[in-house]
Design a protein around this motif. Sequence first.
Motif, PDB file in Angstrom:
ATOM      1  N   CYS A 243       0.825  -1.209   0.000  1.00 42.76           N
ATOM      2  CA  CYS A 243       0.000   0.000   0.000  1.00 42.76           C
ATOM      3  C   CYS A 243       0.858   1.257   0.000  1.00 42.76           C
ATOM      4  CB  CYS A 243      -0.951  -0.020   1.193  1.00 42.76           C
ATOM      5  SG  CYS A 243      -2.263  -1.259   0.997  1.00 42.76           S
ATOM      6  N   LYS A 244       2.006   1.216   0.668  1.00 47.73           N
ATOM      7  CA  LYS A 244       2.911   2.361   0.579  1.00 47.73           C
ATOM      8  C   LYS A 244       3.497   2.476  -0.820  1.00 47.73           C
ATOM      9  CE  LYS A 244       3.947   3.035   5.417  1.00 47.73           C
ATOM     10  NZ  LYS A 244       4.950   3.140   6.496  1.00 47.73           N
ATOM     11  N   THR A 245       3.661   1.356  -1.498  1.00 47.36           N
ATOM     12  CA  THR A 245       4.090   1.374  -2.890  1.00 47.36           C
ATOM     13  C   THR A 245       3.097   2.153  -3.740  1.00 47.36           C
ATOM     14  OG1 THR A 245       5.251  -0.737  -2.704  1.00 47.36           O
ATOM     15  CG2 THR A 245       4.580  -0.060  -4.915  1.00 47.36           C
ATOM     16  N   LEU A 246       1.802   1.919  -3.513  1.00 50.24           N
ATOM     17  CA  LEU A 246       0.771   2.637  -4.275  1.00 50.24           C
ATOM     18  C   LEU A 246       0.839   4.133  -4.006  1.00 50.24           C
ATOM     19  CD1 LEU A 246      -2.336   0.299  -3.804  1.00 50.24           C
ATOM     20  CD2 LEU A 246      -0.639   0.294  -5.641  1.00 50.24           C
ATOM     21  N   ALA A 247       0.932   4.507  -2.721  1.00 51.71           N
ATOM     22  CA  ALA A 247       0.965   5.925  -2.370  1.00 51.71           C
ATOM     23  C   ALA A 247       2.217   6.595  -2.928  1.00 51.71           C
ATOM     24  CB  ALA A 247       0.893   6.088  -0.854  1.00 51.71           C
ATOM     25  N   GLN A 248       3.359   5.925  -2.796  1.00 56.94           N
ATOM     26  CA  GLN A 248       4.606   6.506  -3.286  1.00 56.94           C
ATOM     27  C   GLN A 248       4.629   6.573  -4.808  1.00 56.94           C
ATOM     28  OE1 GLN A 248       7.579   4.054  -1.380  1.00 56.94           O
ATOM     29  NE2 GLN A 248       7.506   5.228   0.527  1.00 56.94           N
ATOM     30  N   SER A 249       4.041   5.590  -5.473  1.00 55.03           N
ATOM     31  CA  SER A 249       3.971   5.618  -6.940  1.00 55.03           C
ATOM     32  C   SER A 249       3.095   6.773  -7.415  1.00 55.03           C
ATOM     33  CB  SER A 249       3.439   4.290  -7.472  1.00 55.03           C
ATOM     34  OG  SER A 249       4.330   3.228  -7.181  1.00 55.03           O
ATOM     35  N   GLN A 250       1.974   6.995  -6.739  1.00 57.07           N
ATOM     36  CA  GLN A 250       1.124   8.123  -7.084  1.00 57.07           C
ATOM     37  C   GLN A 250       1.891   9.438  -6.889  1.00 57.07           C
ATOM     38  OE1 GLN A 250      -2.424   7.897  -7.979  1.00 57.07           O
ATOM     39  NE2 GLN A 250      -2.157  10.054  -8.537  1.00 57.07           N
ATOM     40  N   LEU A 251       2.654   9.515  -5.814  1.00 61.33           N
ATOM     41  CA  LEU A 251       3.447  10.716  -5.543  1.00 61.33           C
ATOM     42  C   LEU A 251       4.503  10.933  -6.613  1.00 61.33           C
ATOM     43  CD1 LEU A 251       4.311  13.073  -3.768  1.00 61.33           C
ATOM     44  CD2 LEU A 251       5.519  11.459  -2.295  1.00 61.33           C
ATOM     45  N   LEU A 252       5.213   9.868  -6.994  1.00 56.99           N
ATOM     46  CA  LEU A 252       6.231   9.996  -8.037  1.00 56.99           C
ATOM     47  C   LEU A 252       5.611  10.455  -9.358  1.00 56.99           C
ATOM     48  CD1 LEU A 252       8.501   6.868  -7.420  1.00 56.99           C
ATOM     49  CD2 LEU A 252       9.000   9.253  -6.900  1.00 56.99           C
ATOM     50  N   ALA A 253       4.433   9.939  -9.656  1.00 51.07           N
ATOM     51  CA  ALA A 253       3.746  10.371 -10.876  1.00 51.07           C
ATOM     52  C   ALA A 253       3.464  11.864 -10.831  1.00 51.07           C
ATOM     53  CB  ALA A 253       2.449   9.583 -11.051  1.00 51.07           C
ATOM     54  N   GLN A 254       3.159  12.380  -9.631  1.00 51.71           N
ATOM     55  CA  GLN A 254       2.745  13.777  -9.526  1.00 51.71           C
ATOM     56  C   GLN A 254       3.904  14.749  -9.319  1.00 51.71           C
ATOM     57  OE1 GLN A 254      -1.655  12.705  -7.812  1.00 51.71           O
ATOM     58  NE2 GLN A 254      -0.984  14.796  -7.587  1.00 51.71           N
ATOM     59  N   ILE A 255       5.123  14.250  -9.363  1.00 52.26           N
ATOM     60  CA  ILE A 255       6.259  15.154  -9.504  1.00 52.26           C
ATOM     61  C   ILE A 255       6.805  15.090 -10.929  1.00 52.26           C
ATOM     62  CG2 ILE A 255       6.828  14.894  -7.062  1.00 52.26           C
ATOM     63  CD1 ILE A 255       9.348  13.348  -7.944  1.00 52.26           C
ATOM     64  N   GLY A 256       6.083  14.370 -11.797  1.00 59.42           N
ATOM     65  CA  GLY A 256       6.489  14.269 -13.194  1.00 59.42           C
ATOM     66  C   GLY A 256       7.550  13.233 -13.448  1.00 59.42           C
ATOM     67  N   GLY A 257       7.782  12.324 -12.473  1.00 62.13           N
ATOM     68  CA  GLY A 257       8.869  11.377 -12.575  1.00 62.13           C
ATOM     69  C   GLY A 257       8.447   9.981 -12.979  1.00 62.13           C
ATOM     70  N   TYR A 258       9.407   9.072 -12.862  1.00 67.98           N
ATOM     71  CA  TYR A 258       9.189   7.680 -13.242  1.00 67.98           C
ATOM     72  C   TYR A 258       8.518   6.923 -12.099  1.00 67.98           C
ATOM     73  CZ  TYR A 258      12.426   8.572 -17.084  1.00 67.98           C
ATOM     74  OH  TYR A 258      13.033   9.073 -18.208  1.00 67.98           O
ATOM     75  N   VAL A 259       7.603   6.030 -12.488  1.00 63.65           N
ATOM     76  CA  VAL A 259       6.947   5.131 -11.549  1.00 63.65           C
ATOM     77  C   VAL A 259       7.609   3.760 -11.694  1.00 63.65           C
ATOM     78  CG1 VAL A 259       4.775   3.920 -11.069  1.00 63.65           C
ATOM     79  CG2 VAL A 259       4.755   6.371 -11.539  1.00 63.65           C
ATOM     80  N   PRO A 260       7.917   3.082 -10.575  1.00 66.31           N
ATOM     81  CA  PRO A 260       8.608   1.788 -10.652  1.00 66.31           C
ATOM     82  C   PRO A 260       7.671   0.658 -11.063  1.00 66.31           C
ATOM     83  CG  PRO A 260       8.150   2.324  -8.374  1.00 66.31           C
ATOM     84  CD  PRO A 260       7.710   3.506  -9.175  1.00 66.31           C
ATOM     85  N   ALA A 261       7.258   0.667 -12.318  1.00 66.95           N
ATOM     86  CA  ALA A 261       6.321  -0.335 -12.832  1.00 66.95           C
ATOM     87  C   ALA A 261       6.600  -0.558 -14.308  1.00 66.95           C
ATOM     88  CB  ALA A 261       4.884   0.133 -12.623  1.00 66.95           C
ATOM     89  N   ALA A 262       6.140  -1.710 -14.808  1.00 69.55           N
ATOM     90  CA  ALA A 262       6.282  -1.989 -16.235  1.00 69.55           C
ATOM     91  C   ALA A 262       5.379  -1.068 -17.044  1.00 69.55           C
ATOM     92  CB  ALA A 262       5.951  -3.451 -16.516  1.00 69.55           C
ATOM     93  N   SER A 263       4.197  -0.764 -16.514  1.00 67.32           N
ATOM     94  CA  SER A 263       3.297   0.198 -17.137  1.00 67.32           C
ATOM     95  C   SER A 263       2.400   0.784 -16.056  1.00 67.32           C
ATOM     96  CB  SER A 263       2.443  -0.445 -18.237  1.00 67.32           C
ATOM     97  OG  SER A 263       1.574  -1.426 -17.675  1.00 67.32           O
ATOM     98  N   ALA A 264       1.922   1.995 -16.297  1.00 69.37           N
ATOM     99  CA  ALA A 264       1.101   2.675 -15.297  1.00 69.37           C
ATOM    100  C   ALA A 264       0.146   3.643 -15.980  1.00 69.37           C
ATOM    101  CB  ALA A 264       1.977   3.415 -14.288  1.00 69.37           C
ATOM    102  N   GLU A 265      -1.093   3.626 -15.509  1.00 63.40           N
ATOM    103  CA  GLU A 265      -2.097   4.597 -15.933  1.00 63.40           C
ATOM    104  C   GLU A 265      -2.807   5.081 -14.675  1.00 63.40           C
ATOM    105  OE1 GLU A 265      -4.756   2.788 -18.684  1.00 63.40           O
ATOM    106  OE2 GLU A 265      -3.201   2.287 -20.148  1.00 63.40           O
ATOM    107  N   LEU A 266      -2.959   6.375 -14.549  1.00 59.42           N
ATOM    108  CA  LEU A 266      -3.629   6.893 -13.356  1.00 59.42           C
ATOM    109  C   LEU A 266      -4.136   8.303 -13.619  1.00 59.42           C
ATOM    110  CD1 LEU A 266      -1.245   8.977 -12.199  1.00 59.42           C
ATOM    111  CD2 LEU A 266      -0.322   6.862 -11.290  1.00 59.42           C
ATOM    112  N   THR A 267      -5.045   8.729 -12.774  1.00 60.58           N
ATOM    113  CA  THR A 267      -5.481  10.116 -12.798  1.00 60.58           C
ATOM    114  C   THR A 267      -4.725  10.878 -11.714  1.00 60.58           C
ATOM    115  OG1 THR A 267      -7.326   9.526 -11.345  1.00 60.58           O
ATOM    116  CG2 THR A 267      -7.784   9.631 -13.692  1.00 60.58           C
ATOM    117  N   VAL A 268      -4.650  12.165 -11.876  1.00 62.94           N
ATOM    118  CA  VAL A 268      -3.975  13.014 -10.892  1.00 62.94           C
ATOM    119  C   VAL A 268      -4.867  13.131  -9.663  1.00 62.94           C
ATOM    120  CG1 VAL A 268      -3.063  15.320 -10.444  1.00 62.94           C
ATOM    121  CG2 VAL A 268      -2.766  14.273 -12.703  1.00 62.94           C
ATOM    122  N   ALA A 269      -4.294  12.866  -8.502  1.00 68.70           N
ATOM    123  CA  ALA A 269      -5.048  12.925  -7.251  1.00 68.70           C
ATOM    124  C   ALA A 269      -4.968  14.328  -6.665  1.00 68.70           C
ATOM    125  CB  ALA A 269      -4.505  11.908  -6.248  1.00 68.70           C
TER     126      ALA A 269
END
Length: 534
Positions: free
Chosen positions: A367-393
């Motif tokens: 669950c911290k992986t999810l929160a941190q991945s969302q955070l990384l997405a919202q600084i414009g950076g890379y998410v540690p995943a093979a693929s990722a799709e999300l909306t901005v929180a």
Amino acid sequence: MSTAYPPLLQGDSTRPPGIPSVAPAAYGEGVIDDTNFQTIEVEPLFQALNHTQTRIGQAVLYRSLARPLDDAEQIRAKQDALGELEKRPELGLALNQMINEAARGEADFWALLYGEFLGLAGRPAHELEFGGYGYDQYRKGTRFLLNLTGQVEVFPEVASGYLRELLQTLREFSKSRAHELMRGPVYRSEKGLLTRSEKRWYIPAVAFKPTLFKPLAITLLILVLVALMQFAPIVLDLAASVAPVFWLFLLPLGMVYVPIVGGFDRDGCIYPLRDIFKRSPEVQAALDALGQLDELASMLNFKEAYGHPVCLPKLLPGTHHSIKLKGVRNPVLGKGAPDYVANDLSLTDERLLFVTGPNSGGKTAFCKTLAQSQLLAQIGGYVPAASAELTVADRIYYQVPEISHLGDGEGRFGAELKRTKAIFLASSARSLVILDELSEGTTHEEKIAISSDILDGFREKGATTILITHNHELVERFQKRQTGLTRQVEFKNDQPTYRLVEGVSTVSHADRVARKIGFGKEDIARLLKGEKSS
């Protein structure tokens, strides 16, 4: 890129920008507030992500994590810049050369802006105190930004708007008054410090040269000494009987010339000039632009160093938060760990997820992986995943069990419920809410009833809501209503695989954890036996 960030270099600051460079938003404000900053463990995330080479780059990266973006266009702009740097190796090479050069000279710039120059007799007591009058720090410190603007002039043309704007900010600095003062010459007059373009022929002024060697002043001193030799022979004869005539020239130079000239330049030129530099909007903007360039380089270096696939997430439109990750790993724990297990998750149509499983099985890490991945997405950076799709929180919440205090009046249940209520009121359909257990500190029946009401409320709001729980009866209640998704941590041979699979766990493995720390049933009996025998 235009943001609401205050400049990292403050005109009235007494120290260079450091870490932490900014505080997270106040409780209940921003994408993550100060409480969630701690529970999401942003500090370790910063350490894992940080490959910056400059102090200002570190400050920018930390600021991004403490105050993440909530604007999709700004996030895409940073993603486009990273994409262009990836596709064009010559850009990455030019950027690294610029950052390397800046890293070599940055300390000199901070020494100029914040140093105390003690003259020839002073002894430095800390890193920002220096012997001498500041000439060396002035020459090297101003060269730092002058070299930076020189490198920008030969930087290859770029297409992405974010990169182009940062480079243009550095080019604009070369047109500023601060840049002209750094380039010199600087004139000291009754009107203050003037640049070459500000100095008029009729304004009496003294040119500032950052060196003790002043030809005009030395010439005047020699003329004084010659006059002394002509008109004061008795004094000279007396001095000559003590030391060679050679020292008659050096003694006035060392005891009169150096402190007068050095002190005048330090107090009348170097200190006022650095105050101008600190307060210059163009200097502040140039440093911020350098920090943002270093942040981009750091993100690229994190991508290379992580050791697993990373991606720039696709940002989805929509009025409700959703997230879909394939092969996601924890950005902190997974870095450089070849055996770290990846997981998949899709929360799009259904935005309620229950995560169950025994203790120490990986629920919290996931669950911290999810929160941190969302955070990384919202600084414009890379998410540690093979693929990722999300909306901005608009908000990222991670609630952990609260410890009650003697004066709160409600105990653990009331303290936790207040926190959950605050999250509920501040969240929206665009929020990501992670709850680690609910309604602790009350009866089992009340816990199920109140937790159900709370989860129904979050679901009605439309927020993506994830509950970590051992309460399988609560999960089964929602299953009967065909509401929510269920994932459990997988165990094989009584050991966790750290993989999440479908289903609900009805075991806790608490006895295994108790045995691991030496406080199981047999351990307690052994400890009691030891007490009696002693």
